[in-house]
Design a protein around this motif. Structure first.
Motif, mmCIF file in Angstrom:
data_model
loop_
_atom_site.group_PDB
_atom_site.id
_atom_site.type_symbol
_atom_site.label_atom_id
_atom_site.label_comp_id
_atom_site.label_asym_id
_atom_site.label_seq_id
_atom_site.Cartn_x
_atom_site.Cartn_y
_atom_site.Cartn_z
ATOM 1 N N ASP A 101 3.918 10.761 17.499
ATOM 2 C CA ASP A 101 4.222 11.807 18.479
ATOM 3 C C ASP A 101 2.720 12.338 18.959
ATOM 4 O O ASP A 101 1.546 11.976 18.624
ATOM 5 N N GLU A 102 2.873 13.340 20.110
ATOM 6 C CA GLU A 102 1.866 14.045 20.771
ATOM 7 C C GLU A 102 0.700 14.708 19.646
ATOM 8 O O GLU A 102 -0.373 14.810 19.596
ATOM 9 N N GLN A 103 1.538 15.429 18.538
ATOM 10 C CA GLN A 103 0.647 16.143 17.584
ATOM 11 C C GLN A 103 -0.047 15.278 16.808
ATOM 12 O O GLN A 103 -1.390 15.581 16.390
ATOM 13 N N ALA A 127 -3.323 5.372 20.730
ATOM 14 C CA ALA A 127 -2.157 5.639 21.792
ATOM 15 C C ALA A 127 -0.819 5.971 21.062
ATOM 16 O O ALA A 127 -0.809 6.022 19.655
ATOM 17 N N LEU A 128 0.166 6.441 21.923
ATOM 18 C CA LEU A 128 1.480 6.798 21.167
ATOM 19 C C LEU A 128 2.082 5.569 21.265
ATOM 20 O O LEU A 128 2.215 4.636 22.196
ATOM 21 N N THR A 183 11.182 7.768 27.015
ATOM 22 C CA THR A 183 11.043 8.745 25.703
ATOM 23 C C THR A 183 9.295 8.694 25.369
ATOM 24 O O THR A 183 8.960 7.529 25.264
ATOM 25 N N VAL A 184 8.875 9.654 24.902
ATOM 26 C CA VAL A 184 7.301 9.746 24.861
ATOM 27 C C VAL A 184 6.986 9.563 23.397
ATOM 28 O O VAL A 184 6.102 9.195 22.917
ATOM 29 N N LEU A 193 14.326 3.657 18.492
ATOM 30 C CA LEU A 193 13.161 3.596 19.355
ATOM 31 C C LEU A 193 11.960 2.919 18.971
ATOM 32 O O LEU A 193 11.104 2.357 19.766
ATOM 33 N N LEU A 194 11.738 2.699 17.678
ATOM 34 C CA LEU A 194 10.688 2.049 17.240
ATOM 35 C C LEU A 194 10.723 0.416 17.550
ATOM 36 O O LEU A 194 9.917 -0.183 17.806
#
Length: 161
Positions: free
Chosen positions: A95-97, A115-116, A125-126, A145-146
């Motif tokens: 994730d972004e954090q 990278a994400l 989905t980010v 998602l993965l």
């Protein structure tokens, strides 16, 4: 931020906060898919914190993967080390954090490796949501998602080999 993928990518690190849910799940999925596709890659996972150091992945994550025929053999939580930035060719955050934490610790010379993981997904989905405080359905969503992101990553990597 999407790193340039080259034929030189051999070692991939997946990172989340505690290294017991998302990143070890990504590692286990990537190992299984690499065997299926014949990609000669090495995988590991780490957390940005050491709270779960040495623990096995969350039992709910293990159960979700077992239902899909994937196992976590040999995966134990560990904290990200400074040497990981040099050792791995690609470092993918959940994730972004996590990505911000990586950018804050990573020497500038290696930041192109970060990278994400969802940058390789097909949808909008980010981030991979943290399922830790939720129910088993959250772990199933993380798996979906993965798997999508790792399929996308492998498609891009196969195009560079």
């Amino acid at each position: 931020m999407l790193p340039l993928l080259t034929a030189n990518i051999r070692k991939i690190l997946f990172v989340c906060m505690g290294n017991i849910c998302r990143s070890p799940t990504a590692e286990a999925i990537a190992r299984a898919k690499a065997q299926d596709t014949g990609l000669a890659l090495e995988f590991d996972s780490a957390g940005t914190i050491d709270y779960h150091q040495g623990e096995q992945p969350d039992i709910r994550a293990q159960a979700a993967l077992e239902r899909r025929g994937i196992d976590f053999s040999g995966i134990r939580a560990r904290k990200l080390t400074q040497s990981d930035f040099a050792e791995f060719d690609l470092i993918l955050a959940a994730d972004e954090q996590n990505l911000a934490d990586l950018l804050g610790r990573c020497p500038e010379a290696y930041q192109h490796k970060l990278a994400l993981i969802m940058a390789f997904g097909k949808g909008s989905t980010v981030e991979v949501p943290d399922p830790y405080y939720g129910g088993s359905d959250g772990f199933e969503r993380v798996l979906d998602l993965l798997e999508e992101a790792i399929d996308g990553l492998f498609n891009e990597l196969q195009a560079t080999y």
